[in-house]
Design an enzyme around this catalytic site. Structure first.
Site, PDB file in Angstrom:
ATOM      1  CB  CYS A 133      65.165  46.007  21.518  1.00 26.46           C
ATOM      2  SG  CYS A 133      66.568  46.395  20.470  1.00 26.46           S
ATOM      3  CB  CYS A 179      66.628  49.979  16.868  1.00 25.14           C
ATOM      4  SG  CYS A 179      67.474  48.753  17.859  1.00 25.14           S
ATOM      5  N   GLY A 213      78.464  49.992 -10.063  1.00 23.69           N
ATOM      6  CA  GLY A 213      78.927  51.278  -9.570  1.00 23.69           C
ATOM      7  C   GLY A 213      78.894  52.390 -10.586  1.00 23.69           C
ATOM      8  CB  CYS A 238      63.491  48.193  17.551  1.00 23.69           C
ATOM      9  SG  CYS A 238      63.747  48.735  19.250  1.00 23.69           S
ATOM     10  CB  CYS A 245      68.375  49.626  21.356  1.00 20.98           C
ATOM     11  SG  CYS A 245      66.632  50.050  21.170  1.00 20.98           S
TER      12      CYS A 245
END
Lengths: 230, 291, 264
Positions: free
Chosen positions: B241, B263, B29, B269, B238
């Protein structure tokens, strides 16, 4: 309660060639609890100067000022602050307050700094203001807008809000009408009755005679002009 | 095959970048400064990510590049071509097959493995920049772990919108120490940052910073007790899909305001459709493939 | 919601010894020593260039003095602030201490709402409950007489007096024990000053605050300060009870200073 011993005071005027003005020599006085002592002497003799020295407002050159068991001459600022908060009250001739603060709070403030609950402090303030004939409609206004006489009564109410064991009064009855003068004198009598030691300056002879038990002539503490050079 | 050194950058530069990456891995980080090079593409096109990718690539790697989840957008295509040309590495669009994925603004839906590296393109690495413009001061705040300011940003969100409206670049705390900007990924992706088996590297080219989240590192999204973090997405499935758990793009389909949700992860997808899933507006995958 | 911290009255809250700051060959402030007691307000006066602001910066940790000690009565006993690690000093600065700048723009985040400005110090010391933070911000806006409807406005939309009151709320919300103020009423209209002074006096009394106020305005110290230090050319020339120093000044410079001012 108040004992002044061998007190002296000079003013040094640095910006006028360092002139040293001796204004007091060998001042002695005592005020017992329940007693009111009046300071007398010609104008300029040092009555107010002596009061201010006891209040810690003017520095002493030598000597001692015992208020209770504190020597104001030697005390540290914070000791004087504590003394003024709980023990020593002072009604001066001038009201000095933050503008905008309502009169009721100005009078209640000495109690508030001691931790008195606000409603109690305000009730005491209201009581004193009514006794001193300040109309209730003015209580929410700042005393800075008041007439001289009203300001003085506010100042007196403030000085008597807390039952100080010792009180300094500088001309508390000046410029008051007869009715209000009587109220102030009875406030002083009540303070004496509860055992306060009071030192006052009263130009008003009738008032003086009514409340004072003894007088001290400040003129006897004034240095002789000859001695000034020494 | 090419006159470029492998992956464009010279070996010294790649070594320098690797040292920065190692330091970043060692201090999860923490933003490590590095001497960012001029790349043959403009800032904002992923120069930071490209340099990190260049320093990590080996000839055996299989590279995937996505932009907002898609393999076929300009940014993704040009970076993929860049490495095909300068490193000659194999490329793929399948998340599972890639060994190194460079991404702009998304984390793939398919869970990553410990054989993969995910490289993020970062525009502004400093999460405190929004409220504290002085770099000297933000560095001091990181050093002394003074992160109250980060919550001021979230407070302002709630005060204005009634909820934490920050939807992307949502600040996180890494391994209980450094507060980090996860790059402008949607906050939907934030939970995937935490405890991932893959190595996650972040490169900011213009700002010359690299930072890292090593595998299996704990990453927490900042929030308030009474306004907890939520990984939100559009409340739809979606349309191609039928996936109900993937991050969706909204697509306007005509001038009358009709829209569809698809997606954002194109590989996800396509894989689902290939496996036979069909959404509201979708057609069987085989039909399309036959065209 | 104020907490009166239990403080031993026989220990100064702040003990300063021999504090000296030089700017090359020039003296910023020299050999400054004093004690500040709990609940006490200390005024520091002097003209521009007298070293009062340098002294305040050194005390508050914004400037590093060359010599001296600044001993603060922390919860764990007296500690020399100058010997603390920076992290610890900054922690002290955002919990036990507060600093009110002359210009509210230096002490506020102008791009953050009033509520966020007040809440920041709470969040800096770990508050993580939005509702609580907002409730305390609301309470404090009321205490500094800012209408609660303004909680989501930015200070850039406030008047100078409101900004200064907001800065005070932001500083006092964590219940500090020591407040440094640099010309807190400077740049404000007289009537606005009075309101601010009254507010400060009330807060000092209710919260049992100790404060160090730097100003060139003798009227301000007369009303706010228990004690006064007069500075000239980097040195303290006189100190004592505020009214004693103003009414019976001993040092030539103080006499000049007092006599140069219109009646206060």
């Amino acid at each position: 309660m108040i004992r002044v011993s061998n007190l002296s005071k000079n003013f040094t005027l640095h910006n006028q060639g360092g002139t040293v003005l001796p204004v007091m020599r060998g001042a002695d006085l005592t005020v017992m609890p329940g007693e009111c002592v009046g300071l007398i002497g010609a104008s300029g003799a040092g009555k107010s100067t002596l009061m201010r020295m006891i209040w810690g407002n003017y520095l002493a050159a030598s000597g001692s000022i015992m208020v209770g068991d504190l020597d104001v001459v030697q005390a540290e600022p914070r000791q004087i602050i504590a003394l003024r908060r709980a023990t020593l009250g002072y009604v001066s001739q001038f009201l000095r307050v933050v503008p905008r603060v309502p009169t009721l709070d100005v009078v209640a403030e000495p109690l508030l700094v001691l931790g008195t609950p606000q409603d109690q402090a305000r009730a005491r303030a209201a009581d004193l203001l009514s006794r001193l004939n300040i109309p209730e409609r003015l209580w929410s206004l700042s005393p800075t807008t008041f007439s001289g006489g009203e300001q003085q009564r506010v100042n007196i109410a403030r000085g008597f809000a807390h039952p100080y064991p010792a009180l300094l009064l500088d001309e508390p009855t000046a410029s008051l009408d007869a009715a209000n003068r009587a109220v102030v004198l009875s406030l002083i009598q009540e303070a004496k009755a509860r055992g306060a030691a009071i030192l006052g300056i009263f130009h008003d002879e009738a008032a003086r005679a009514q409340v004072c038990d003894r007088f001290v002539d400040v003129g006897s503490f004034t240095p002789k002009p000859q001695g000034a050079a020494a | 095959m090419t006159d470029y050194n492998f992956a464009y950058l010279d070996e010294q530069t790649k070594r320098m970048i690797r040292r920065a990456i190692l330091k970043g891995v060692a201090v999860p980080g923490y933003q490590v400064p590095f001497a960012s090079r001029e790349m043959p593409m403009p800032y904002g096109w992923g120069t930071g990510g490209v340099q990190v990718t260049a320093a990590c690539l080996t000839p055996e790697d299989r590279l995937k590049v996505i932009d907002q989840g898609a393999d076929d957008t300009t940014n993704a295509v040009s970076i993929r071509k860049f490495f095909q040309r300068t490193a000659g590495v194999a490329t793929t669009e399948a998340t599972a097959e890639a060994t190194l994925i460079q991404t702009r603004h998304r984390i793939p839906e398919q869970p990553l493995t410990q054989d993969q590296i995910l490289v993020y393109q970062v525009p502004i690495p400093e999460p405190l920049r929004f409220l504290e413009p002085r770099e000297t001061e933000t560095r001091k705040m990181h050093e002394l772990e003074e992160y109250g300011l980060m919550h001021v940003k979230l407070y302002e969100d709630i005060a204005r919108h009634g909820h934490i409206a920050t939807a992307y670049a949502y600040p996180v705390k890494v391994e209980g120490r450094y507060v980090m900007d996860p790059s402008p990924i949607p906050k939907f992706d934030n939970p995937k940052l935490s405890d991932s088996p893959a190595l996650q590297l972040f490169g900011a080219g213009r700002e010359q910073r690299i930072y890292a989240v090593p595998p299996y590192t704990h990453v927490v999204s900042l929030d308030f007790e009474d306004h907890p973090f939520e990984a939100s997405k559009a409340p739809h499935d979606c349309d191609l899909c039928g996936a109900s758990d993937s991050y969706l793009d909204e697509v306007i389909t005509d001038d009358r305001g009709s829209r569809m949700y698809v997606c954002s992860d194109t590989d996800h997808c396509r894989s689902r459709r290939a496996a036979g899933f069909i959404g509201r507006l979708g057609t069987p995958f085989a039909t399309e493939a036959a065209e | 919601m104020t907490l009166m911290q239990p403080v031993a009255l026989d220990t100064p809250l702040l003990a300063v010894r021999g504090l000296t700051k030089r700017y090359g060959p020039r003296i910023g402030c020299a050999d400054i020593s004093f004690d500040l007691w709990p609940g006490e307000v200390l005024g520091i006066v002097g003209e521009s260039g007298s070293g009062k602001s340098t002294l305040l910066s050194c005390l508050a940790g914004h400037l590093r003095p060359d010599e001296g000690e600044v001993i603060f009565a922390t919860e764990d006993g007296p500690r020399d602030v100058l010997q603390m690690a920076e992290a610890e000093r900054r922690r002290l600065a955002r919990s036990d201490w507060a600093f009110v700048h002359q210009n509210p723009r230096d002490g506020l985040r102008m791009g953050v709402t009033a509520g966020g400005n007040v809440g920041e110090r709470l969040m800096a010391v770990g508050a993580r409950h939005y509702g609580d933070i907002r409730a305390r911000a609301t309470d404090w806006l009321g205490r500094v007489e800012i209408a609660v409807e303004r909680i989501d406005d930015r200070p850039s939309a406030f008047s100078g007096g409101m900004q200064q009151r907001l800065q005070i709320a932001r500083n006092l919300v964590t219940g500090p024990r020591l407040v440094f103020m640099d010309e807190p009423t400077g740049g404000l209209d007289v009537s606005v000053q009075a309101r601010l002074l009254d507010l400060l006096r009330g807060l000092v009394r209710e919260m049992g605050l100790s404060a160090i106020i730097v100003t060139h305005d003798l009227a301000v110290v007369r009303l706010l300060a228990d004690r006064l230090m007069v500075m000239k050319s980097g040195r303290v020339v006189e100190q004592g009870l505020t009214d004693q120093v103003l009414d019976d000044p001993q040092h030539a410079y103080t006499q000049l200073l007092v006599s140069s001012v219109l009646q206060v």
